[in-house]
Scaffold this motif. Sequence first.
Motif, short mmCIF file in Angstrom:
data_model
loop_
_atom_site.label_atom_id
_atom_site.label_comp_id
_atom_site.label_asym_id
_atom_site.label_seq_id
_atom_site.Cartn_x
_atom_site.Cartn_y
_atom_site.Cartn_z
N LEU A 1 -102.59 -12.76 52.31
CA LEU A 1 -101.40 -12.48 51.52
C LEU A 1 -101.21 -13.47 50.37
N TYR A 2 -101.60 -14.73 50.61
CA TYR A 2 -101.24 -15.77 49.65
C TYR A 2 -102.41 -16.60 49.09
N LYS A 3 -103.56 -16.59 49.74
CA LYS A 3 -104.63 -17.49 49.32
C LYS A 3 -105.87 -16.80 48.78
N ALA A 4 -105.95 -15.49 48.92
CA ALA A 4 -107.18 -14.78 48.55
C ALA A 4 -107.17 -14.27 47.12
N GLY A 5 -106.09 -14.50 46.37
CA GLY A 5 -106.01 -14.04 45.00
C GLY A 5 -105.86 -12.54 44.87
N LEU A 6 -105.37 -11.89 45.92
CA LEU A 6 -105.23 -10.44 45.92
C LEU A 6 -103.88 -10.02 45.35
N SER A 7 -103.83 -8.84 44.75
CA SER A 7 -102.54 -8.25 44.42
C SER A 7 -101.82 -7.91 45.73
N LEU A 8 -100.52 -7.71 45.66
CA LEU A 8 -99.76 -7.41 46.87
C LEU A 8 -100.27 -6.11 47.51
N GLU A 9 -100.59 -5.11 46.70
CA GLU A 9 -101.08 -3.84 47.24
C GLU A 9 -102.42 -4.01 47.95
N ASP A 10 -103.32 -4.79 47.35
CA ASP A 10 -104.61 -5.04 47.99
C ASP A 10 -104.45 -5.85 49.26
N ALA A 11 -103.54 -6.81 49.24
CA ALA A 11 -103.29 -7.61 50.44
C ALA A 11 -102.75 -6.73 51.56
N LYS A 12 -101.87 -5.80 51.24
CA LYS A 12 -101.34 -4.89 52.25
C LYS A 12 -102.45 -4.04 52.86
N THR A 13 -103.38 -3.60 52.03
CA THR A 13 -104.52 -2.81 52.54
C THR A 13 -105.35 -3.64 53.51
N GLN A 14 -105.63 -4.89 53.14
CA GLN A 14 -106.43 -5.73 54.02
C GLN A 14 -105.69 -6.09 55.31
N LEU A 15 -104.39 -6.29 55.20
CA LEU A 15 -103.61 -6.55 56.40
C LEU A 15 -103.64 -5.35 57.35
N ALA A 16 -103.54 -4.16 56.80
CA ALA A 16 -103.61 -2.96 57.64
C ALA A 16 -104.98 -2.85 58.32
N GLU A 17 -106.03 -3.18 57.59
CA GLU A 17 -107.38 -3.17 58.17
C GLU A 17 -107.50 -4.21 59.28
N LEU A 18 -106.95 -5.40 59.05
CA LEU A 18 -106.97 -6.44 60.07
C LEU A 18 -106.24 -5.98 61.32
N ALA A 19 -105.10 -5.34 61.14
CA ALA A 19 -104.33 -4.85 62.29
C ALA A 19 -105.10 -3.82 63.09
N ALA A 20 -105.89 -3.01 62.41
CA ALA A 20 -106.68 -1.98 63.09
C ALA A 20 -107.86 -2.57 63.86
N GLN A 21 -108.25 -3.79 63.48
CA GLN A 21 -109.45 -4.40 64.06
C GLN A 21 -109.14 -5.37 65.18
N THR A 22 -107.88 -5.70 65.40
CA THR A 22 -107.54 -6.73 66.37
C THR A 22 -106.50 -6.23 67.36
N ASP A 23 -106.57 -6.76 68.57
CA ASP A 23 -105.55 -6.48 69.57
C ASP A 23 -104.54 -7.63 69.66
N GLU A 24 -105.05 -8.86 69.62
CA GLU A 24 -104.18 -10.02 69.74
C GLU A 24 -103.39 -10.21 68.45
N GLY A 25 -102.09 -10.10 68.54
CA GLY A 25 -101.25 -10.27 67.37
C GLY A 25 -101.07 -9.00 66.54
N GLN A 26 -101.59 -7.88 67.02
CA GLN A 26 -101.49 -6.64 66.24
C GLN A 26 -100.05 -6.25 65.97
N ALA A 27 -99.18 -6.37 66.98
CA ALA A 27 -97.78 -5.99 66.80
C ALA A 27 -97.11 -6.85 65.74
N TYR A 28 -97.49 -8.12 65.67
CA TYR A 28 -96.91 -9.01 64.66
C TYR A 28 -97.38 -8.63 63.26
N LEU A 29 -98.63 -8.21 63.14
CA LEU A 29 -99.13 -7.74 61.84
C LEU A 29 -98.37 -6.49 61.39
N HIS A 30 -98.12 -5.59 62.31
CA HIS A 30 -97.36 -4.39 61.96
C HIS A 30 -95.93 -4.76 61.54
#
Length: 262
Positions: free
Chosen positions: A218-247
């Motif tokens: 969200l803050y260190k990768a130099g991504l636009s907010l829209e791109d960061a949201k896309t990557q966050l959604a992908e991360l949430a789909a790939q992980t079980d631990e902490g998934q609810a917090y990502l959502h």
Amino acid sequence: MTKIHSSAIIEAGAQLDQTVEIGPYAVIGAHVKIGAGTKIGSHSVLEGHTTLGENNQIGHYAALGGAPQDMKYKGEPTRLEIGNGNTIREFTTIHTGTVQDSGVTRIGDNNWIMAYVHIAHDCSVGNHTIFSSNAQIAGHVQVGDWAILGGMAGVHQFVRIGAHSMLGGAAVLIQDLPPFIVAAGDKAKPYGMNVEGLRRRGFTDAAIATLRTAYRMLYKAGLSLEDAKTQLAELAAQTDEGQAYLHQLLAFIASTQRGIVR
């Protein structure tokens, strides 16, 4: 039996549980309702259509349920609702709502609100929050569960503060602060995840690691907010631990009206 000091003023119509304690020179208005085990300090004023739940501790000279500091207010019977187990210290002011919003200012349960705090009209405060001395929040602000506001912090109207976040002392917050994040500075900026707070509340190391990865996206990768949201959604789909917090984080960002601190 209700313990009311002889110098206190209790207007006709006030509803007090028999276990309530009222200190010297306190004033309780006609439309106030106070639940079991609550103690009201000396010289405090509770007025308006105000309800307090059980086991609240109200410090000396607190002013609860006063009319909103909003020039549009025309005397409508708006409300202040305070839950259970809150500590509200000396000289704190909390006002009722306005008809331009829901008409209610709400304070949840088990909040620690220190001296000289101001909570304006139509605010919504969750549970287990901490407001350090002189923290000030303007009208229509929403504060999530377990959030912490440092001393003399100021929050602009309509801003949202996410759950488990932390706003540093003397910070000025003019945009939404997402859940789990620490922000500080004259114009508040993000400074990482609230790692120590999350550990104290039982978040696992794996969940915290996931949230740290989210912060970097969200803050260190130099991504636009829209791109960061896309990557966050992908991360949430790939992980079980902490998934609810990502959502939770994604939902907060998606619903922002003022933008998030960047």
